[in-house]
Design an enzyme around this catalytic site. Structure first.
Site, mmCIF file in Angstrom:
data_model
loop_
_atom_site.group_PDB
_atom_site.id
_atom_site.type_symbol
_atom_site.label_atom_id
_atom_site.label_comp_id
_atom_site.label_asym_id
_atom_site.label_seq_id
_atom_site.Cartn_x
_atom_site.Cartn_y
_atom_site.Cartn_z
ATOM 1 N N SER A 147 0.873 -1.182 0.000
ATOM 2 C CA SER A 147 0.000 0.000 0.000
ATOM 3 C C SER A 147 0.904 1.224 0.000
ATOM 4 C CB SER A 147 -0.843 -0.002 1.278
ATOM 5 O OG SER A 147 -1.485 1.237 1.476
ATOM 6 N N TYR A 160 -2.294 -1.208 10.360
ATOM 7 C CA TYR A 160 -2.225 -1.329 8.893
ATOM 8 C C TYR A 160 -0.895 -0.777 8.378
ATOM 9 C CZ TYR A 160 -4.001 -1.086 4.046
ATOM 10 O OH TYR A 160 -4.193 -1.239 2.691
HETATM 11 P P1 NAD Z 1 -11.425 -6.316 -0.283
HETATM 12 O O1 NAD Z 1 -12.011 -6.256 1.083
HETATM 13 O O2 NAD Z 1 -12.262 -5.981 -1.465
HETATM 14 O O3 NAD Z 1 -10.781 -7.731 -0.548
HETATM 15 C C1 NAD Z 1 -10.031 -8.357 0.428
HETATM 16 C C2 NAD Z 1 -10.013 -9.828 0.130
HETATM 17 O O4 NAD Z 1 -9.321 -10.489 1.180
HETATM 18 C C3 NAD Z 1 -11.414 -10.445 0.060
HETATM 19 O O5 NAD Z 1 -11.451 -11.402 -0.975
HETATM 20 C C4 NAD Z 1 -11.550 -11.103 1.421
HETATM 21 O O6 NAD Z 1 -12.451 -12.185 1.389
HETATM 22 C C5 NAD Z 1 -10.123 -11.541 1.648
HETATM 23 N N1 NAD Z 1 -9.822 -11.807 3.041
HETATM 24 C C6 NAD Z 1 -10.045 -11.035 4.122
HETATM 25 N N2 NAD Z 1 -9.674 -11.664 5.235
HETATM 26 C C7 NAD Z 1 -9.178 -12.869 4.839
HETATM 27 C C8 NAD Z 1 -8.652 -13.980 5.535
HETATM 28 N N3 NAD Z 1 -8.564 -13.997 6.861
HETATM 29 N N4 NAD Z 1 -8.264 -15.051 4.799
HETATM 30 C C9 NAD Z 1 -8.377 -15.079 3.458
HETATM 31 N N5 NAD Z 1 -8.877 -14.041 2.760
HETATM 32 C C10 NAD Z 1 -9.276 -12.965 3.441
HETATM 33 O O7 NAD Z 1 -10.114 -5.384 -0.224
HETATM 34 P P2 NAD Z 1 -9.220 -4.690 -1.356
HETATM 35 O O8 NAD Z 1 -9.426 -3.229 -1.240
HETATM 36 O O9 NAD Z 1 -9.380 -5.355 -2.654
HETATM 37 O O10 NAD Z 1 -7.773 -4.960 -0.757
HETATM 38 C C11 NAD Z 1 -6.924 -5.974 -1.222
HETATM 39 C C12 NAD Z 1 -5.504 -5.666 -0.783
HETATM 40 O O11 NAD Z 1 -5.086 -4.424 -1.326
HETATM 41 C C13 NAD Z 1 -5.340 -5.549 0.738
HETATM 42 O O12 NAD Z 1 -4.130 -6.127 1.132
HETATM 43 C C14 NAD Z 1 -5.300 -4.052 0.944
HETATM 44 O O13 NAD Z 1 -4.607 -3.692 2.104
HETATM 45 C C15 NAD Z 1 -4.579 -3.598 -0.314
HETATM 46 N N6 NAD Z 1 -4.796 -2.203 -0.659
HETATM 47 C C16 NAD Z 1 -6.050 -1.738 -0.932
HETATM 48 C C17 NAD Z 1 -6.191 -0.389 -1.262
HETATM 49 C C18 NAD Z 1 -7.527 0.187 -1.587
HETATM 50 O O14 NAD Z 1 -7.619 1.413 -1.728
HETATM 51 N N7 NAD Z 1 -8.556 -0.611 -1.758
HETATM 52 C C19 NAD Z 1 -5.088 0.467 -1.285
HETATM 53 C C20 NAD Z 1 -3.842 -0.053 -1.004
HETATM 54 C C21 NAD Z 1 -3.707 -1.389 -0.691
#
Ligand code: NAD
Length: 265
Positions: A147, A160
């Site tokens: 991130s 985080y």
């Molecule tokens: P999201 O909530 O849409 O997806 C997260 C996924 O992780 C889902 O499929 C969920 O089922 C799965 N998950 C959660 N807990 C779990 C567990 N214990 N075991 C297995 N799977 C699990 O989130 P997202 O926004 O797509 O984020 C995905 C990644 O990207 C994360 O690591 C997040 O920190 C990172 N990220 C997101 C953003 C953003 O703006 N959305 C920015 C930077 C980084």
């Protein structure tokens, strides 16, 4: 290494891939012909249907493996199950992640532990399990979805930010250990991407800042993103595809921002 965008036989494991960025990355890798192991902690018909849809749409093999990324042995089992099903693993994308927002003095201990386990330690376990398979294939690609918070801090996100900085450190270390193996390890550092994770943060941020939805999105969430635009899931998928290509053979140990200029400041 079995490499190159036109090679149909590569296998990719993507943690946390039933929604948001993980699902987008799975679709992008299926789009270049990779076989796909989808993962989340749930175990229902919808999860399996998602794998079937990806397989059908992209003409690849796809399976769903239920494994809770807060559980070390489940992380390792995910890799072993995918490797035994597909006879190896070429690409590992560590994407599973959760968030909780609170002042550090009130931060619930169980949330701290869960965020560190899912956002950081799971990557250690999956990487450790995947390396022997990638070494056997004489190459591989490890991509950790960190991130912008792996490079910069924001208030109220202590767990985080700590976990994502940890992912960047883990990425560099793994890259150095594997430098002569044909296996690369990189982190992608997205700014704000509009996914369910971000949607879920909006009410908390509205409360903390006492603002309505539009104002919190523009003035708080995208305030640090000079383009004032969310990163798209498709853009992130494109970067993962690049990192998994032959052209990225010398890209290793990096933390690549895709953040609309956030970390240029
Ligand atoms: P999201 O909530 O849409 O997806 C997260 C996924 O992780 C889902 O499929 C969920 O089922 C799965 N998950 C959660 N807990 C779990 C567990 N214990 N075991 C297995 N799977 C699990 O989130 P997202 O926004 O797509 O984020 C995905 C990644 O990207 C994360 O690591 C997040 O920190 C990172 N990220 C997101 C953003 C953003 O703006 N959305 C920015 C930077 C980084």
């Amino acid at each position: 290494m079995r490499d190159g965008p036109s090679d149909k036989s590569r296998t990719a494991v993507i943690t946390g891939s039933t929604s948001g960025i993980g699902l987008g990355v799975a679709e992008a890798l299926a789009g270049i012909g990779c076989n796909i192991a989808l993962n989340s902690f749930t175990d229902n018909a919808e999860d399996r249907a998602l794998a079937e849809r990806i397989a059908e749409e992209h003409g690849v093999a796809a399976i769903y493996i239920s494994a809770d990324m807060s559980d070390p042995s489940a992380c390792r089992n995910l890799v072993e199950q995918a490797a035994s099903h597909f006879d190896g693993i070429d690409i590992l994308v560590n994407n599973a992640g959760i968030q909780h927002v609170a002042p550090v003095e009130d931060f619930p201990v169980e949330k701290w532990n869960a965020i560190l386990a899912i956002n950081l330690s799971s990557s250690f376990h999956t990487i450790a399990a995947a390396i022997p398979h990638m070494k056997r294939a004489e190459g591989g690609r490890i991509v950790n979805i960190a991130s912008a918070h792996g490079l910069r801090a924001s208030p109220f996100k202590s767990a985080y930010v700590a976990a994502k900085h940890g992912v960047v450190g883990l990425t560099k270390t793994v890259a150095l250990e594997l430098a002569e193996t044909g296996i690369t390890c990189n982190a992608i550092c997205p700014g704000y991407v509009l996914t369910p994770l971000i949607e879920a943060q909006i009410p908390d941020q509205m409360k903390v800042h006492d603002m309505d939805r539009d104002t919190v999105v523009r003035e708080v969430m995208l305030a640090k993103q000079p383009t004032r635009e969310f990163v798209t899931i498709e853009e992130l998928g494109g970067l993962v595809v690049f990192l998994c290509s032959d052209h990225a053979a010398q890209v290793t140990g990096t933390a690549l921002p895709m953040d609309g200029g956030w970390t240029a400041q």
